[in-house]
Design an enzyme around this catalytic site. Structure first.
Site, PDB file in Angstrom:
ATOM      1  N   ARG A   2       0.876  -1.282  -0.068  1.00 58.57           N
ATOM      2  CA  ARG A   2       0.051  -0.195  -0.078  1.00 58.57           C
ATOM      3  C   ARG A   2       0.715   1.118  -0.170  1.00 58.57           C
ATOM      4  NH1 ARG A   2      -4.343  -1.036   4.415  1.00 58.57           N
ATOM      5  NH2 ARG A   2      -2.801  -1.636   5.671  1.00 58.57           N
TER       6      ARG A   2
ATOM      7  N   ASP B  58      -3.750  -3.057  -2.236  1.00 55.88           N
ATOM      8  CA  ASP B  58      -4.405  -3.339  -1.107  1.00 55.88           C
ATOM      9  C   ASP B  58      -4.833  -4.775  -1.005  1.00 55.88           C
ATOM     10  OD1 ASP B  58      -6.154  -3.659   1.423  1.00 55.88           O
ATOM     11  OD2 ASP B  58      -6.597  -1.299   1.274  1.00 55.88           O
ATOM     12  N   VAL B  59      -4.229  -5.574  -0.020  1.00 56.55           N
ATOM     13  CA  VAL B  59      -4.777  -7.011  -0.104  1.00 56.55           C
ATOM     14  C   VAL B  59      -6.447  -7.294   0.153  1.00 56.55           C
ATOM     15  CG1 VAL B  59      -2.587  -7.835   0.596  1.00 56.55           C
ATOM     16  CG2 VAL B  59      -4.321  -7.547   2.260  1.00 56.55           C
TER      17      VAL B  59
ATOM     18  N   LYS C  40       6.822 -17.936   9.230  1.00 54.38           N
ATOM     19  CA  LYS C  40       6.329 -18.170  10.649  1.00 54.38           C
ATOM     20  C   LYS C  40       6.073 -16.870  11.229  1.00 54.38           C
ATOM     21  CE  LYS C  40      10.568 -17.807  13.310  1.00 54.38           C
ATOM     22  NZ  LYS C  40      10.221 -16.876  14.270  1.00 54.38           N
TER      23      LYS C  40
ATOM     24  N   LYS D 114      20.383 -23.039   6.331  1.00 49.87           N
ATOM     25  CA  LYS D 114      21.841 -22.828   6.825  1.00 49.87           C
ATOM     26  C   LYS D 114      22.726 -23.867   6.304  1.00 49.87           C
ATOM     27  CE  LYS D 114      20.858 -20.166  10.985  1.00 49.87           C
ATOM     28  NZ  LYS D 114      21.947 -19.005  10.798  1.00 49.87           N
TER      29      LYS D 114
ATOM     30  N   GLU E 234      20.965 -15.851  22.012  1.00 49.30           N
ATOM     31  CA  GLU E 234      20.621 -14.716  21.210  1.00 49.30           C
ATOM     32  C   GLU E 234      21.279 -13.411  22.462  1.00 49.30           C
ATOM     33  OE1 GLU E 234      17.014 -14.422  18.627  1.00 49.30           O
ATOM     34  OE2 GLU E 234      16.442 -15.323  20.402  1.00 49.30           O
TER      35      GLU E 234
ATOM     36  N   HIS F 297      12.461 -23.828  15.015  1.00 45.40           N
ATOM     37  CA  HIS F 297      14.219 -23.871  15.116  1.00 45.40           C
ATOM     38  C   HIS F 297      14.583 -25.147  15.793  1.00 45.40           C
ATOM     39  CE1 HIS F 297      13.625 -20.302  12.829  1.00 45.40           C
ATOM     40  NE2 HIS F 297      13.905 -19.460  13.831  1.00 45.40           N
TER      41      HIS F 297
ATOM     42  N   LYS G 207      17.068 -14.872  24.856  1.00 45.12           N
ATOM     43  CA  LYS G 207      17.473 -13.635  24.556  1.00 45.12           C
ATOM     44  C   LYS G 207      18.496 -12.859  25.774  1.00 45.12           C
ATOM     45  CE  LYS G 207      13.638 -12.804  21.332  1.00 45.12           C
ATOM     46  NZ  LYS G 207      14.360 -13.197  20.333  1.00 45.12           N
TER      47      LYS G 207
END
Length: 493
Positions: free
Chosen positions: A49, A91-92, A146, A180, A214, A238, A338
């Site tokens: 958009r 615009d979906v 995801k 990967k 992380e 993952h 994290k």
């Protein structure tokens, strides 16, 4: 080496203005251009958009690539890529826009690939819009990112919605870990080397550790992350993908069907974790303020937009067991969080001790052999083993030793160059190969196992969210998950 696709495609990016497109998709397409992997007639069409002209979109793409590409832009490569670029205002939620899109896409006979780089809430509008104007017909392909829902029920809802308009063979559910180089090497490591193949079972392996650590926090994604949490965001896809590849039996061949079937068998073999064992099998935590590499970082509850009463976990540790003969009594210890001390992803296969220690006179304790597979960063495979100490010391005094092999990719230009997961996965989609993607059954089986864990946390008042300082390795209880079994986490190095 990645194989060049011989098919011309129209690659349509829904959500062309978004973070995913700018950070991942556009740099990946630049790299595919650099490696000369796209058909000369392939077009890249940003859809969103915005009232951008083609020229404005080209400039926006160049800025994004400059910001997120890990190398300087080569003007010759950019010239070729920019000639492929188009923008379509869409615009979906408006059917008329899909009718206009069809006119653009039917100008060529290219195979159409749609990438839904949008929130899941917009998925169904895209599916419906494409279906109403027959832009969903085979051989068109569609990629969805995801999260596929936040539980089994919502995952099934998304799968039901897309299956109304697309065949399973047209649907590419992306988990970038599967692209990967280090993950792909797990297949060759396991199934091309007899010394590992014959020793990959509970007779030889003591336990397995999988760590995805992380340093970053939630990166201004409070609303998204607080609904998901680390378990849904990382473990459900993952870590379970890594576990299933490590534990799967040898497939009949390397086709998508047989690889996916073997992974599904592992997901179905996971022992249930629920109210009966939630306290002994899991630890969940949330980071408080701390220091990472000398820099102060805020607590999770102090992040932008935070709800100070949130009980969402930013760390989880789980002891996983399988109910099949091959892996009986071999625990898989998973941990991810994290704001931890270092960023890295690693698999550690710990082998059993020798049944008889011939060198006990000189070595009361000997280390266990380990196979250490570093997924990120500095992808490598290491083997820890024992050797005799050289010199005129005690004749059979042993010491630890290590051999290491770095994982790298040699490009067509005869240079060492890292292939990022996204360029590999985009190219596999252009080729029509689903072997590196997640099928419907895989996604749903993963949620079947995850849901009882999350439900048990909600119901069990004794399972308290543990706090840990940013820059550490998570709650102390996560160490106890493994040390109570007489084992310990492999130290980061």
């Amino acid at each position: 080496m990645i194989t060049k696709t011989t098919q011309a495609c129209d690659f349509v990016i829904f959500g062309a203005k978004g973070d995913l497109a700018r950070r991942k998709l556009l740099p990946a397409l630049y790299k595919l251009e650099k490696f000369e992997k796209m058909h000369p007639n392939t077009r890249i069409i940003g859809a969103g958009r915005a009232n951008w002209t083609k020229e404005e979109y080209i400039e926006i793409v160049k800025i994004a690539i400059k910001n997120f590409l890990k190398e300087e832009i080569n003007e010759k490569i950019w010239s070729k890529l920019s000639s492929r670029l188009h923008f379509f205002n869409l615009d979906v939620y408006k059917e008329l826009h899909f009718i206009k899109l069809k006119k653009m896409l039917t100008q060529t006979k290219n195979i159409i690939i749609y990438y839904c780089a949008v929130p899941p809430s917009a998925f169904n509008a895209i599916f419906k819009g494409l279906g109403k104007v027959s832009l969903n017909l085979f051989p068109a392909r569609i990629i969805i990112e995801k999260p596929l829902g936040i539980c089994l029920k919502t995952c099934k809802k998304i799968n039901d919605q897309i299956s109304k308009y697309f065949l399973e063979s047209q649907i590419f559910r992306i988990d970038h870990y599967l692209g990967k180089e280090s993950i792909l090497n797990l297949f060759s490591l396991r199934f091309a080397n007899l010394m590992f193949f014959n020793n990959w079972n509970n007779k030889i392996i003591d336990h397995v550790q999988i760590t995805v650590s992380e340093e970053v926090g939630i990166e201004n994604r409070w609303n998204y992350f607080d609904e998901m949490g680390q378990t849904r965001d990382m473990v459900q896809n993952h870590l379970l993908q890594i576990l299933s590849i490590i534990a799967m039996d040898q497939p009949k061949d390397i086709s998508s069907k047989h690889i996916q079937n073997e992974k599904i068998n592992i997901l179905r073999a996971l022992k249930t974790i629920d109210l009966n064992n939630i306290n002994t099998k899991t630890v969940r935590g949330q980071y408080t303020a701390g220091n990472i590499h000398g820099k102060k970082v805020p607590a999770y509850l102090e992040e932008n937009g935070a709800n100070p009463k949130s009980q969402t976990e930013t760390f989880v540790c789980i002891k996983v067991e399988l109910k099949n003969d091959k892996w009986l009594n071999v625990p898989f210890y998973l941990r991810t969080g994290k704001r931890l001390a270092h960023k890295y992803s690693e698999i550690v296969i710990v082998f059993k001790n020798m049944p008889i220690n011939l060198f006990k006179k000189y070595n009361n304790h000997v280390s266990q052999n380990k196979l250490i597979i570093r997924l990120d960063p500095n992808e490598s495979i290491k083997i820890d083993f024992l050797k005799k100490i050289s010199g005129l010391n005690e004749i059979y005094e042993l010491t630890d030793n290590r051999i290491q092999s770095n994982i790298s990719v040699k490009t067509d230009q005869n240079q060492i160059d890292t292939i990022d997961a996204y360029e590999r996965l985009l190219l596999e989609t252009m080729k029509g190969s689903q072997s590196l993607f997640v099928c419907r059954k895989e996604a749903e089986e993963a949620w079947k196992w995850i849901d009882p864990i999350i439900d048990a946390w909600k119901q069990n008042k004794k399972n308290i969210l543990q706090l840990y300082a940013a820059g550490t390795w998570g709650p102390k209880n996560s160490d106890e998950i493994i040390t109570k079994d007489g084992r310990h986490w492999h130290k980061f190095d």
